[in-house]
Motif scaffolding. Structure first.
Motif, PDB file in Angstrom:
ATOM      1  N   TYR A 159       0.643  -1.277  -0.099  1.00 34.75           N
ATOM      2  CA  TYR A 159       0.058   0.003   0.067  1.00 34.75           C
ATOM      3  C   TYR A 159       0.816   1.163  -0.107  1.00 34.75           C
ATOM      4  O   TYR A 159       0.387   2.012  -0.706  1.00 34.75           O
ATOM      5  CB  TYR A 159      -0.889   0.121   1.151  1.00 34.75           C
ATOM      6  CG  TYR A 159      -1.720   1.023   1.365  1.00 34.75           C
ATOM      7  CD1 TYR A 159      -2.678   1.541   0.170  1.00 34.75           C
ATOM      8  CD2 TYR A 159      -1.795   1.960   2.329  1.00 34.75           C
ATOM      9  CE1 TYR A 159      -3.708   2.557   0.515  1.00 34.75           C
ATOM     10  CE2 TYR A 159      -2.744   2.956   2.379  1.00 34.75           C
ATOM     11  CZ  TYR A 159      -3.694   3.347   1.403  1.00 34.75           C
ATOM     12  OH  TYR A 159      -4.744   4.237   1.565  1.00 34.75           O
ATOM     13  N   LEU A 163       0.972   4.320  -2.678  1.00 34.57           N
ATOM     14  CA  LEU A 163       0.771   5.610  -2.499  1.00 34.57           C
ATOM     15  C   LEU A 163       2.073   6.621  -3.119  1.00 34.57           C
ATOM     16  O   LEU A 163       1.725   7.789  -3.212  1.00 34.57           O
ATOM     17  CB  LEU A 163       0.694   5.878  -0.890  1.00 34.57           C
ATOM     18  CG  LEU A 163      -0.588   5.321  -0.437  1.00 34.57           C
ATOM     19  CD1 LEU A 163      -0.589   5.477   1.192  1.00 34.57           C
ATOM     20  CD2 LEU A 163      -1.852   6.008  -0.860  1.00 34.57           C
ATOM     21  N   ARG A 195      -2.121   7.733   6.318  1.00 35.52           N
ATOM     22  CA  ARG A 195      -3.023   6.965   5.245  1.00 35.52           C
ATOM     23  C   ARG A 195      -3.294   5.262   5.648  1.00 35.52           C
ATOM     24  O   ARG A 195      -4.388   4.565   5.338  1.00 35.52           O
ATOM     25  CB  ARG A 195      -2.338   7.069   4.212  1.00 35.52           C
ATOM     26  CG  ARG A 195      -2.363   8.306   3.222  1.00 35.52           C
ATOM     27  CD  ARG A 195      -4.003   8.706   2.965  1.00 35.52           C
ATOM     28  NE  ARG A 195      -4.470   7.909   1.955  1.00 35.52           N
ATOM     29  CZ  ARG A 195      -4.436   8.254   0.741  1.00 35.52           C
ATOM     30  NH1 ARG A 195      -3.766   9.151  -0.003  1.00 35.52           N
ATOM     31  NH2 ARG A 195      -5.068   7.531  -0.163  1.00 35.52           N
ATOM     32  N   THR A 198      -6.704   6.068   7.900  1.00 30.54           N
ATOM     33  CA  THR A 198      -7.848   6.847   7.196  1.00 30.54           C
ATOM     34  C   THR A 198      -7.147   7.597   6.037  1.00 30.54           C
ATOM     35  O   THR A 198      -6.005   7.695   5.904  1.00 30.54           O
ATOM     36  CB  THR A 198      -8.178   7.920   8.415  1.00 30.54           C
ATOM     37  OG1 THR A 198      -9.390   8.252   7.615  1.00 30.54           O
ATOM     38  CG2 THR A 198      -7.309   8.606   8.696  1.00 30.54           C
ATOM     39  N   ASP A 199      -8.146   7.467   5.256  1.00 28.46           N
ATOM     40  CA  ASP A 199      -7.977   8.359   3.889  1.00 28.46           C
ATOM     41  C   ASP A 199      -8.202   9.894   4.170  1.00 28.46           C
ATOM     42  O   ASP A 199      -8.020  10.497   3.114  1.00 28.46           O
ATOM     43  CB  ASP A 199      -8.887   7.772   2.741  1.00 28.46           C
ATOM     44  CG  ASP A 199      -8.847   6.386   2.244  1.00 28.46           C
ATOM     45  OD1 ASP A 199      -7.403   6.009   2.326  1.00 28.46           O
ATOM     46  OD2 ASP A 199      -9.653   5.927   1.936  1.00 28.46           O
ATOM     47  N   ASP A 200      -8.725  10.340   4.988  1.00 27.06           N
ATOM     48  CA  ASP A 200      -9.143  11.586   5.399  1.00 27.06           C
ATOM     49  C   ASP A 200      -8.302  12.300   6.477  1.00 27.06           C
ATOM     50  O   ASP A 200      -8.507  11.960   7.700  1.00 27.06           O
ATOM     51  CB  ASP A 200     -10.532  11.595   5.870  1.00 27.06           C
ATOM     52  CG  ASP A 200     -11.164  13.036   5.771  1.00 27.06           C
ATOM     53  OD1 ASP A 200     -10.364  13.923   5.712  1.00 27.06           O
ATOM     54  OD2 ASP A 200     -12.567  13.264   5.999  1.00 27.06           O
ATOM     55  N   ARG A 256     -11.275  -1.222   4.239  1.00 28.39           N
ATOM     56  CA  ARG A 256      -9.922  -0.631   3.899  1.00 28.39           C
ATOM     57  C   ARG A 256      -8.811  -0.204   4.936  1.00 28.39           C
ATOM     58  O   ARG A 256      -8.160   0.682   4.915  1.00 28.39           O
ATOM     59  CB  ARG A 256     -10.392   0.809   3.242  1.00 28.39           C
ATOM     60  CG  ARG A 256     -11.206   0.622   2.048  1.00 28.39           C
ATOM     61  CD  ARG A 256     -11.304   1.949   1.134  1.00 28.39           C
ATOM     62  NE  ARG A 256     -11.672   3.014   1.962  1.00 28.39           N
ATOM     63  CZ  ARG A 256     -12.860   3.513   2.356  1.00 28.39           C
ATOM     64  NH1 ARG A 256     -13.856   2.740   1.943  1.00 28.39           N
ATOM     65  NH2 ARG A 256     -12.997   4.329   2.913  1.00 28.39           N
ATOM     66  N   LYS A 258      -5.907  -0.708   6.593  1.00 28.71           N
ATOM     67  CA  LYS A 258      -4.440  -1.105   6.242  1.00 28.71           C
ATOM     68  C   LYS A 258      -3.565  -1.118   7.681  1.00 28.71           C
ATOM     69  O   LYS A 258      -2.450  -1.494   7.523  1.00 28.71           O
ATOM     70  CB  LYS A 258      -3.778  -0.108   5.293  1.00 28.71           C
ATOM     71  CG  LYS A 258      -4.674   0.165   4.074  1.00 28.71           C
ATOM     72  CD  LYS A 258      -4.247  -1.158   3.327  1.00 28.71           C
ATOM     73  CE  LYS A 258      -5.199  -1.201   2.021  1.00 28.71           C
ATOM     74  NZ  LYS A 258      -4.967  -2.464   1.102  1.00 28.71           N
ATOM     75  N   GLY A 281     -11.886   2.438   7.074  1.00 30.83           N
ATOM     76  CA  GLY A 281     -10.529   2.111   7.762  1.00 30.83           C
ATOM     77  C   GLY A 281     -10.511   1.704   8.931  1.00 30.83           C
ATOM     78  O   GLY A 281     -11.238   1.133   9.410  1.00 30.83           O
TER      79      GLY A 281
END
Length: 304
Positions: A159, A163, A195, A198-200, A256, A258, A281
């Motif tokens: 991952y 990225l 990341r 979370t993606d945010d 999601r 990770k 996540g």
């Protein structure tokens, strides 16, 4: 008649207020460590075990975990060497398990639910194995039962390379940790270290706000991370232990996630388990709060 109705409503409202009130205090363990805890909510008692290691409970509680209190009596605790609890000469796993048991006894609770997040899963399953007679059920939210296991680390490396727009390469088993450390440093330099969780970025900002308002010590976490040989029990694979745990178990996993791996939960072998997959996540209790809360409520209602 009106007087009776007023009196009845007054009594009921006071009872509700008493049942939903919260209390925050310290208790002293048998080896003289002050443990900080908070009891809040109404319903079946549930002891929350933070992740980290050594995260403290404030971020879980204030980022949406407290929504559980409408139907569950939440018992939050800062582990020794974490949050507002005191430092200790020993941070071994048996002490962490015993602290939970002594808090249960201190609060005069016969049986409780256990809820663990992330690294806290290791402590939760070991408590359930040792004290099954005091456990109504286990709630495992985005947990690892094998800290830094090979499969999850490989997934994180893949991952990270994705990225960073780098080609993935074969890494020898003995070099996985150092490779992940190197990639994590590169991600932090690009302000993308979050990341895995979370993606945010806004989620991390909210967590940082709470941490800044709730100063905490991190001795337990530092001990585990910096002294892996001394605290080798935290790096063991506890997935085989799940075969021996018979109490009802809810596994909540993020598609999601990770941080612990998106498929790590598949290695859990609990005899009586329910799996809830949520499209999110590692911090489902915040980012997917309604789904998370209702999954827990549904499980507790069925198992109480």
């Amino acid at each position: 008649m009106k007087t009776f109705l007023f009196l009845f409503l007054f009594i009921v409202s006071n009872l509700v207020a008493q049942n939903t009130s919260s209390s925050e205090d310290f208790f002293q363990t048998s080896d003289h460590v002050k443990i900080h805890y908070k009891v809040s909510g109404v319903g079946e008692p549930c002891i929350y075990i933070p992740g980290g290691p050594g995260q403290g409970y404030a971020s879980f509680e204030l980022l949406g975990g407290n929504q559980l209190e409408k139907n569950i009596k939440m018992i939050y605790m800062d582990q020794r060497g974490s949050g507002k609890s005191a430092q200790s000469d020993s941070y071994h796993l048996d002490k962490m398990v015993q602290d939970i048991e002594e808090l249960r006894q201190y609060l005069k609770l016969e049986k409780v639910f256990l809820m663990a997040h992330s690294f806290g899963g290791i402590i939760a399953v070991n408590y359930a194995k040792k004290y099954p007679q005091h456990v109504k059920g286990i709630i495992l939210a985005n947990v690892t039962l094998h800290f830094l296991n090979e499969k999850s680390v490989k997934e994180q490396i893949e991952y990270a390379n994705q990225l960073l727009h780098q080609e993935n390469k074969n890494i020898e088993k003995d070099s996985l940790s150092s490779e992940l450390s190197k990639l994590s440093k590169l991600l932090r330099a690009k302000r993308m270290g979050y990341r895995f969780l979370t993606d945010d970025i806004e989620t991390i900002k909210e967590m940082d706000k709470i941490d800044s308002l709730n100063p905490r010590i991190i001795d337990f976490g530092m001990a585990v991370i910096t002294k892996p040989k001394e605290f080798s029990e935290y790096y063991m694979d506890y997935t085989p232990l799940t075969r021996e745990i018979k109490v009802p178990t809810l596994i909540i996993t993020g598609k999601r996630d990770k941080a612990v791996g998106t498929r790590h939960y598949e290695s859990f072998r609990f005899i009586n388990k329910k799996i809830v997959q949520i499209n999110g996540g590692h911090l489902l209790y915040y980012e997917k709060n309604p789904e998370f809360i209702h999954s827990v409520w549904d499980f507790v209602r069925k198992e109480k």
